[in-house]
Write a protein that holds these residues in place. Structure first.
Motif, PDB file in Angstrom:
ATOM      1  N   GLY A   1      -3.974   3.235  -3.375  1.00 54.78           N
ATOM      2  CA  GLY A   1      -3.116   4.414  -3.243  1.00 54.78           C
ATOM      3  C   GLY A   1      -3.925   5.666  -3.028  1.00 54.78           C
ATOM      4  N   TYR A   2      -3.422   6.752  -3.578  1.00 55.65           N
ATOM      5  CA  TYR A   2      -4.055   8.064  -3.368  1.00 55.65           C
ATOM      6  C   TYR A   2      -4.301   8.653  -4.765  1.00 55.65           C
ATOM      7  N   GLY A   3      -3.498   9.664  -5.194  1.00 53.24           N
ATOM      8  CA  GLY A   3      -3.621  10.149  -6.569  1.00 53.24           C
ATOM      9  C   GLY A   3      -3.165   9.082  -7.560  1.00 53.24           C
TER      10      GLY A   3
ATOM     11  N   PRO B   1      -1.481   4.724  -7.690  1.00 53.47           N
ATOM     12  CA  PRO B   1      -1.312   3.507  -6.888  1.00 53.47           C
ATOM     13  C   PRO B   1       0.041   3.505  -6.162  1.00 53.47           C
ATOM     14  N   VAL B   2       0.073   3.032  -4.926  1.00 52.38           N
ATOM     15  CA  VAL B   2       1.349   2.914  -4.205  1.00 52.38           C
ATOM     16  C   VAL B   2       1.586   1.501  -3.683  1.00 52.38           C
ATOM     17  N   VAL B   3       0.574   0.644  -3.735  1.00 43.95           N
ATOM     18  CA  VAL B   3       0.761  -0.719  -3.226  1.00 43.95           C
ATOM     19  C   VAL B   3      -0.042  -1.719  -4.054  1.00 43.95           C
TER      20      VAL B   3
ATOM     21  N   ASN C   1      10.027   0.426   4.346  1.00 43.18           N
ATOM     22  CA  ASN C   1       9.418   1.756   4.471  1.00 43.18           C
ATOM     23  C   ASN C   1       8.849   2.178   3.118  1.00 43.18           C
ATOM     24  N   GLY C   2       7.636   2.668   3.147  1.00 45.33           N
ATOM     25  CA  GLY C   2       7.022   3.176   1.924  1.00 45.33           C
ATOM     26  C   GLY C   2       6.455   2.100   1.017  1.00 45.33           C
ATOM     27  N   SER C   3       6.460   0.834   1.469  1.00 46.39           N
ATOM     28  CA  SER C   3       5.964  -0.237   0.597  1.00 46.39           C
ATOM     29  C   SER C   3       4.432  -0.264   0.536  1.00 46.39           C
ATOM     30  N   GLY C   4       3.780   0.499   1.414  1.00 44.25           N
ATOM     31  CA  GLY C   4       2.329   0.634   1.295  1.00 44.25           C
ATOM     32  C   GLY C   4       1.514  -0.128   2.326  1.00 44.25           C
ATOM     33  N   LYS C   5       2.129  -0.503   3.438  1.00 41.21           N
ATOM     34  CA  LYS C   5       1.406  -1.272   4.466  1.00 41.21           C
ATOM     35  C   LYS C   5       0.264  -0.434   5.065  1.00 41.21           C
ATOM     36  N   SER C   6       0.595   0.801   5.455  1.00 39.86           N
ATOM     37  CA  SER C   6      -0.443   1.667   6.047  1.00 39.86           C
ATOM     38  C   SER C   6      -1.534   1.954   5.025  1.00 39.86           C
ATOM     39  N   THR C   7      -1.120   2.116   3.763  1.00 45.76           N
ATOM     40  CA  THR C   7      -2.101   2.401   2.710  1.00 45.76           C
ATOM     41  C   THR C   7      -3.072   1.234   2.556  1.00 45.76           C
ATOM     42  N   LEU C   8      -2.544   0.026   2.672  1.00 46.51           N
ATOM     43  CA  LEU C   8      -3.411  -1.153   2.566  1.00 46.51           C
ATOM     44  C   LEU C   8      -4.455  -1.138   3.691  1.00 46.51           C
TER      45      LEU C   8
ATOM     46  N   SER D   1       4.151  -4.092  11.490  1.00 41.74           N
ATOM     47  CA  SER D   1       5.282  -3.768  12.363  1.00 41.74           C
ATOM     48  C   SER D   1       6.593  -4.074  11.652  1.00 41.74           C
ATOM     49  N   HIS D   2       7.625  -3.343  12.021  1.00 42.55           N
ATOM     50  CA  HIS D   2       8.966  -3.655  11.513  1.00 42.55           C
ATOM     51  C   HIS D   2       9.725  -4.541  12.491  1.00 42.55           C
ATOM     52  N   GLU D   3       9.114  -4.797  13.660  1.00 45.47           N
ATOM     53  CA  GLU D   3       9.783  -5.571  14.699  1.00 45.47           C
ATOM     54  C   GLU D   3       9.525  -7.059  14.480  1.00 45.47           C
TER      55      GLU D   3
HETATM   56  N1  LIG Z   1      -2.035  10.721   2.011  1.00 47.75           N
HETATM   57  C1  LIG Z   1      -1.142  10.395   1.074  1.00 47.75           C
HETATM   58  N2  LIG Z   1      -1.177  10.964  -0.151  1.00 47.75           N
HETATM   59  C2  LIG Z   1      -0.290  10.634  -1.107  1.00 47.75           C
HETATM   60  N3  LIG Z   1       0.689   9.721  -0.947  1.00 47.75           N
HETATM   61  C3  LIG Z   1       0.778   9.114   0.250  1.00 47.75           C
HETATM   62  C4  LIG Z   1      -0.127   9.426   1.320  1.00 47.75           C
HETATM   63  N4  LIG Z   1       0.202   8.667   2.386  1.00 47.75           N
HETATM   64  C5  LIG Z   1       1.263   7.927   1.999  1.00 47.75           C
HETATM   65  N5  LIG Z   1       1.612   8.189   0.727  1.00 47.75           N
HETATM   66  C6  LIG Z   1       2.683   7.551  -0.059  1.00 47.75           C
HETATM   67  O1  LIG Z   1       2.346   6.178  -0.238  1.00 47.75           O
HETATM   68  C7  LIG Z   1       3.516   5.368  -0.174  1.00 47.75           C
HETATM   69  C8  LIG Z   1       3.280   4.249   0.833  1.00 47.75           C
HETATM   70  O2  LIG Z   1       3.146   4.833   2.127  1.00 47.75           O
HETATM   71  P1  LIG Z   1       2.682   3.978   3.382  1.00 47.75           P
HETATM   72  O3  LIG Z   1       2.611   4.895   4.545  1.00 47.75           O
HETATM   73  O4  LIG Z   1       1.481   3.186   3.034  1.00 47.75           O
HETATM   74  O5  LIG Z   1       3.914   2.962   3.513  1.00 47.75           O
HETATM   75  P2  LIG Z   1       4.329   2.017   4.733  1.00 47.75           P
HETATM   76  O6  LIG Z   1       4.718   0.697   4.132  1.00 47.75           O
HETATM   77  O7  LIG Z   1       3.266   1.987   5.758  1.00 47.75           O
HETATM   78  O8  LIG Z   1       5.621   2.786   5.231  1.00 47.75           O
HETATM   79  P3  LIG Z   1       6.371   2.832   6.675  1.00 47.75           P
HETATM   80  O9  LIG Z   1       6.894   1.442   6.948  1.00 47.75           O
HETATM   81  O10 LIG Z   1       7.466   3.801   6.434  1.00 47.75           O
HETATM   82  O11 LIG Z   1       5.367   3.302   7.678  1.00 47.75           O
HETATM   83  C9  LIG Z   1       4.686   6.278   0.175  1.00 47.75           C
HETATM   84  O12 LIG Z   1       5.399   6.535  -1.009  1.00 47.75           O
HETATM   85  C10 LIG Z   1       4.018   7.549   0.688  1.00 47.75           C
HETATM   86  O13 LIG Z   1       4.766   8.689   0.359  1.00 47.75           O
END
Ligand SMILES: Nc1ncnc2c1ncn2[C@@H]1O[C@H](COP(=O)(O)OP(=O)(O)OP(=O)(O)O)[C@@H](O)[C@H]1O
Length: 189
Positions: free
Chosen positions: A15-17, A19-21, A40-47, A171-173
């Motif tokens: 995560g960032y500050g 954990p988000v995933v 959406n928001g499950s943390g894929k990009s964060t991973l 991807s969501h597709e």
């Molecule tokens: N730079 C950041 N700082 C703090 N929180 C963040 C940051 N980037 C994303 N988040 C939070 O982390 C969580 C996961 O975001 P992330 O973008 O990883 O999800 P995702 O599964 O890729 O979403 P999507 O399918 O909508 O693209 C969200 O709650 C988002 O608000």
């Protein structure tokens, strides 16, 4: 013999500050195409960002092959308003191999990047990633902005350029994931 392991995520919480995933565990071997699905928001990009070292790993472990070369196509990549480079320039700058582009991609590579549509820009970016000198290619929502015909172009481009490359794709597709991935992993926060 099993292909070389490029990446192993073991109980990763990222995560960032805060954990988000996670915790998420998977491994990835050379030649595999792994799809990441999740709401959406499950943390894929964060991973993906944890793998490149941009997001923080709170617990668990990410093991990468030493000296692994990564290419990361980001979700909604920032494009400067004045970007007087052509797609060909971009591809050259990434160190991508010189190869003949299919006609529809070649047309886009000739154009200035600030004059391409969002979907056209996506295709140029994926083309650059697929030719880059990397061991593992991370594609974050490469299907954003694409109409069905351009989506077909994307699928064709990835399949034709795969050549044993290793991909981690968000991807969501569902149809796109099905068309390009050999395995799928669901991610949750
Ligand atoms: N730079 C950041 N700082 C703090 N929180 C963040 C940051 N980037 C994303 N988040 C939070 O982390 C969580 C996961 O975001 P992330 O973008 O990883 O999800 P995702 O599964 O890729 O979403 P999507 O399918 O909508 O693209 C969200 O709650 C988002 O608000």
């Amino acid at each position: 013999m099993k292909a070389e392991r490029l990446l192993q995520c073991d109980q990763v919480v990222a995560g960032y500050g805060r954990p988000v995933v996670g915790p998420v565990s998977f491994d990835l071997h050379r030649g595999e195409v792994l799809g990441l699905l999740g709401s959406n928001g499950s943390g894929k990009s964060t991973l993906l960002k944890a793998i490149t070292g941009v997001a923080r790993v709170f617990s668990g472990q990410i093991d990468k092959l030493p000296d692994i070369r990564l290419a990361h196509h980001r979700q909604q990549p920032v494009r400067p308003r004045e970007f007087p480079l052509t797609g060909r320039d971009l591809v050259r700058l990434t160190g991508a191999s010189k190869r003949k582009a299919p006609e529809d991609v070649a047309r886009l590579l000739k154009g200035r990047m600030d004059r391409l549509s969002g979907g056209q820009f996506q295709i140029v970016q994926v083309w650059a990633c697929m030719g880059s000198p990397s061991d593992l290619i991370l594609l974050d929502e490469p299907t954003n902005n694409l109409d069905p015909a351009t989506m077909d172009t994307l699928v064709r481009l990835i399949r034709e350029e795969l050549n044993g490359r290793t991909l981690l794709v968000v991807s969501h597709e569902a149809s796109f994931i099905e068309a390009v991935c050999s395995r799928v992993l669901s991610v949750s926060s």
